[in-house]
Design an enzyme around this catalytic site. Structure first.
Site, PDB file in Angstrom:
ATOM      1  N   LYS A 130     -27.371  41.760 -10.538  1.00 51.95           N
ATOM      2  CA  LYS A 130     -26.209  42.657 -10.533  1.00 51.95           C
ATOM      3  C   LYS A 130     -26.510  43.770  -9.550  1.00 51.95           C
ATOM      4  O   LYS A 130     -27.670  44.094  -9.298  1.00 51.95           O
ATOM      5  CB  LYS A 130     -25.993  43.233 -11.932  1.00 51.95           C
ATOM      6  CG  LYS A 130     -24.610  43.769 -12.168  1.00 51.95           C
ATOM      7  CD  LYS A 130     -23.634  42.700 -12.610  1.00 51.95           C
ATOM      8  CE  LYS A 130     -22.212  43.210 -12.620  1.00 51.95           C
ATOM      9  NZ  LYS A 130     -21.274  42.236 -13.183  1.00 51.95           N
ATOM     10  N   ASP A 170     -16.968  43.026  -9.095  1.00 49.27           N
ATOM     11  CA  ASP A 170     -16.959  43.565 -10.466  1.00 49.27           C
ATOM     12  C   ASP A 170     -16.033  44.783 -10.391  1.00 49.27           C
ATOM     13  O   ASP A 170     -15.185  44.854  -9.481  1.00 49.27           O
ATOM     14  CB  ASP A 170     -18.389  43.933 -10.920  1.00 49.27           C
ATOM     15  CG  ASP A 170     -18.472  44.283 -12.410  1.00 49.27           C
ATOM     16  OD1 ASP A 170     -18.376  43.364 -13.231  1.00 49.27           O
ATOM     17  OD2 ASP A 170     -18.618  45.470 -12.757  1.00 49.27           O
TER      18      ASP A 170
HETATM   19  P1  NDP Z   1     -11.343  46.292 -12.001  1.00 51.13           P
HETATM   20  O1  NDP Z   1     -11.971  47.328 -11.161  1.00 51.13           O
HETATM   21  O2  NDP Z   1     -10.428  45.315 -11.388  1.00 51.13           O
HETATM   22  O3  NDP Z   1     -10.565  46.990 -13.219  1.00 51.13           O
HETATM   23  C1  NDP Z   1     -11.234  47.823 -14.115  1.00 51.13           C
HETATM   24  C2  NDP Z   1     -10.224  48.379 -15.098  1.00 51.13           C
HETATM   25  O4  NDP Z   1     -10.923  49.050 -16.144  1.00 51.13           O
HETATM   26  C3  NDP Z   1      -9.294  49.408 -14.471  1.00 51.13           C
HETATM   27  O5  NDP Z   1      -8.086  49.400 -15.157  1.00 51.13           O
HETATM   28  C4  NDP Z   1     -10.063  50.717 -14.721  1.00 51.13           C
HETATM   29  O6  NDP Z   1      -9.241  51.865 -14.761  1.00 51.13           O
HETATM   30  C5  NDP Z   1     -10.636  50.461 -16.095  1.00 51.13           C
HETATM   31  N1  NDP Z   1     -11.883  51.224 -16.248  1.00 51.13           N
HETATM   32  C6  NDP Z   1     -12.984  51.161 -15.457  1.00 51.13           C
HETATM   33  N2  NDP Z   1     -13.909  52.029 -15.872  1.00 51.13           N
HETATM   34  C7  NDP Z   1     -13.371  52.652 -16.949  1.00 51.13           C
HETATM   35  C8  NDP Z   1     -13.846  53.650 -17.812  1.00 51.13           C
HETATM   36  N3  NDP Z   1     -15.069  54.182 -17.677  1.00 51.13           N
HETATM   37  N4  NDP Z   1     -13.021  54.046 -18.838  1.00 51.13           N
HETATM   38  C9  NDP Z   1     -11.786  53.509 -18.982  1.00 51.13           C
HETATM   39  N5  NDP Z   1     -11.286  52.562 -18.173  1.00 51.13           N
HETATM   40  C10 NDP Z   1     -12.076  52.124 -17.184  1.00 51.13           C
HETATM   41  O7  NDP Z   1     -12.568  45.543 -12.741  1.00 51.13           O
HETATM   42  P2  NDP Z   1     -12.607  44.121 -13.437  1.00 51.13           P
HETATM   43  O8  NDP Z   1     -11.296  43.844 -14.078  1.00 51.13           O
HETATM   44  O9  NDP Z   1     -13.185  43.169 -12.480  1.00 51.13           O
HETATM   45  O10 NDP Z   1     -13.728  44.351 -14.554  1.00 51.13           O
HETATM   46  C11 NDP Z   1     -13.405  44.805 -15.888  1.00 51.13           C
HETATM   47  C12 NDP Z   1     -14.556  44.457 -16.817  1.00 51.13           C
HETATM   48  O11 NDP Z   1     -14.771  43.039 -16.807  1.00 51.13           O
HETATM   49  C13 NDP Z   1     -15.913  45.072 -16.464  1.00 51.13           C
HETATM   50  O12 NDP Z   1     -16.630  45.331 -17.661  1.00 51.13           O
HETATM   51  C14 NDP Z   1     -16.601  43.954 -15.703  1.00 51.13           C
HETATM   52  O13 NDP Z   1     -18.014  44.068 -15.739  1.00 51.13           O
HETATM   53  C15 NDP Z   1     -16.122  42.763 -16.514  1.00 51.13           C
HETATM   54  N6  NDP Z   1     -16.222  41.476 -15.820  1.00 51.13           N
HETATM   55  C16 NDP Z   1     -15.576  41.253 -14.640  1.00 51.13           C
HETATM   56  C17 NDP Z   1     -15.672  40.026 -14.016  1.00 51.13           C
HETATM   57  C18 NDP Z   1     -14.892  39.696 -12.787  1.00 51.13           C
HETATM   58  O14 NDP Z   1     -14.881  38.520 -12.417  1.00 51.13           O
HETATM   59  N7  NDP Z   1     -14.228  40.632 -12.150  1.00 51.13           N
HETATM   60  C19 NDP Z   1     -16.536  38.969 -14.570  1.00 51.13           C
HETATM   61  C20 NDP Z   1     -17.094  39.265 -15.861  1.00 51.13           C
HETATM   62  C21 NDP Z   1     -16.951  40.488 -16.433  1.00 51.13           C
HETATM   63  P3  NDP Z   1      -9.286  52.898 -13.505  1.00 51.13           P
HETATM   64  O15 NDP Z   1      -8.554  52.204 -12.420  1.00 51.13           O
HETATM   65  O16 NDP Z   1      -8.607  54.116 -14.011  1.00 51.13           O
HETATM   66  O17 NDP Z   1     -10.740  53.125 -13.201  1.00 51.13           O
END
Ligand code: NDP
Length: 450
Positions: A130, A170
């Site tokens: 990671k 991510d």
């Molecule tokens: P994105 O950046 O596309 O979206 C993240 C979302 O979560 C946004 O809506 C963001 O809001 C919100 N968010 C991020 N940090 C916080 C926080 N500290 N508190 C509240 N809301 C938060 O990321 P992904 O959708 O790719 O990832 C989301 C989760 O899924 C993560 O935990 C990631 O590790 C996990 N994941 C992702 C994978 C992938 O293929 N993308 C694979 C496996 C797991 P804002 O815009 O306001 O920051």
């Protein structure tokens, strides 16, 4: 767990914490795994004598580097870049890059550690890693994002490669960032290879990769539901986040006839009691992926409730899909979910539930699918992208989706195999931890003390 096992877990954790001070998320992730694994390891002493747990909790390599870049005002900015190469026993390091101001060593070590088990569960040949940076993409211009990505890759390129380490996206790293990173890699190394996944379709990407994590979390939920002779159709679902994972979770829920009613971002959540339809989802995709706006705008446009500064866990639902970030469900939230009738949690995000929240779910005996199983569809499809890159042959959407469904079904079966207790209850936490552990541990033993 017996008192003696408790003492042993505590001793192990005390040493780990002393060696890795201040890395609370890493401690949390290890503790959860160790608690599941300890009884299994007591029954299988070969893992003890070979010090597998001590070795698995120490990264093979940690890279930390300066990322200097020039912003649109001509001012020099300095960020910190990381790559944790955690374990390569069963394949090249594989795992995403996160760009978010909260990124630090402990968070990336927790994510890399989880990734090792997750990748093993997919049954594809991928080790765990990671990386990322404390860079905040919010409010940055496209030009600034490109400058940052180019500087980040200028250092990272010497550590990665299609057979060494293959990063992906991510939080904060989507198609745009992967494009800039890939462009810089190709320019420096002078090779067009599958060194990153999540690439654009025209230049080596796989169909279904953007959708895979969200789709996979819903497929996993569907498998869990089948164990109780239930299905998604007609069920109300609460989803957090509004990024990549949340968007495609909503899409797949709709395809299965479910009713997603919430989305969130770091500022608050929207509640749409009529359900988020395909048309409304299209609006969210444009809002988040192109305009890069806030979820509050959904509430203004569709005249629904927006709750500032809160998460959606007190909304009545059958299913919950935490898809934003770590530790977004605490004990109180978990109790609220269970009290309101939620009986499935399928984690799209990594470690979104605190240990106390997990305890609530397990005690209530609901269907709780931890992230390392439920969200493995993303990395699994990255693995499929690597295969297509090596073959230089793209598969159709249907082929990839079929493989994804098959992988999620297999992961579910593994969890049942190792997680079902004598009462018939499936503890998916134990199932995922033990199921993910065995293959990596056996490979490490076979490869000697390395
Ligand atoms: P994105 O950046 O596309 O979206 C993240 C979302 O979560 C946004 O809506 C963001 O809001 C919100 N968010 C991020 N940090 C916080 C926080 N500290 N508190 C509240 N809301 C938060 O990321 P992904 O959708 O790719 O990832 C989301 C989760 O899924 C993560 O935990 C990631 O590790 C996990 N994941 C992702 C994978 C992938 O293929 N993308 C694979 C496996 C797991 P804002 O815009 O306001 O920051």
């Amino acid at each position: 767990m017996s008192d003696i096992l408790d003492v042993k877990v505590n001793e192990f954790m005390a040493k780990l914490i002393a060696r890795n001070p201040g890395e609370s998320e890493f401690h949390q992730a290890v503790q959860e795994v160790i608690e599941s694994l300890w009884p299994f390891i007591e029954d299988n002493p070969k893992y003890k004598s070979t010090k597998i747990l001590e070795r698995m909790t120490e990264p093979e390599r940690v890279l930390m580097f300066r990322v200097p870049w020039v912003d649109d005002n001509g001012e020099i900015q300095v960020n910190r870049g990381f790559r944790i190469e955690m374990n390569s026993a069963i394949g090249p390091y594989k795992g995403g890059l996160r760009f978010h101001p909260t990124v630090n060593l402990g968070i990336l070590k927790f994510l890399a550690f989880e990734q090792v088990f997750k990748n093993s569960l997919t049954s594809l040949p991928m080790g765990g890693g990671k990386g990322g940076s404390d860079f905040d993409p919010k409010g940055k211009s496209d030009n600034e994002i490109m400058k940052f990505c180019q500087s980040f890759m200028t250092e990272l390129q010497r550590h990665i490669g299609q057979d060494t380490d293959v990063p992906a996206g991510d939080i904060g790293v989507g198609g745009r960032e992967i494009g800039y990173l890939f462009g810089q890699y190709k320019r420096i190394v002078n090779e067009f290879t599958g060194v990153l996944t999540g690439k654009g379709l025209e230049w080596g990407g796989s169909l279904i990769r953007p959708e895979a994590t969200g789709y996979g979390a819903v497929y996993f939920a569907n498998e869990m539901l089948k164990t109780r002779n239930e299905g998604i159709k007609g069920k109300v679902a609460v989803v957090s986040g509004s990024g990549n994972v949340a968007q495609y979770t909503v899409e797949k829920l709709l395809q299965f006839g479910g009713k997603p009613v919430t989305l969130s971002d770091s500022a608050g959540f929207i509640y749409d009691p009529d359900g988020i339809s395909m048309e409304k989802l299209q609006y969210v995709m444009e809002l988040k992926n192109i305009k890069r706006g806030r979820i509050q705008e959904y509430a203004d446009k569709f005249k629904v409730k927006y709750v500032e500064g809160e998460r959606p866990w007190n909304v009545k639902c059958d299913l919950a899909f935490p898809s934003a970030t770590q530790n977004e469900i605490n004990e109180e939230d978990a109790k609220e979910l269970v009290k309101n009738g939620c009986f499935i949690v399928s984690e799209g995000a990594n470690m979104p539930s605190t240990p106390e929240a997990v305890e609530v779910f397990l005690e209530a005996k609901i269907l709780y699918g931890p992230g390392k199983a439920a969200n493995a569809g993303g990395v699994a499809t990255s693995g499929l992208e690597m295969t297509q890159n090596s073959m230089r042959l793209p598969w159709t959407r249907e082929e990839v989706d079929e493989r994804l469904q098959h992988i999620m079904k297999n992961i579910h079966e593994t969890c049942v195999k190792y997680g079902k207790d004598s009462s018939g209850f499936i503890n998916y936490v134990n199932g995922a931890n033990i199921g993910g552990f065995i293959k990596v541990a056996d490979a490490m033993i076979a490869q000697g003390v390395v």
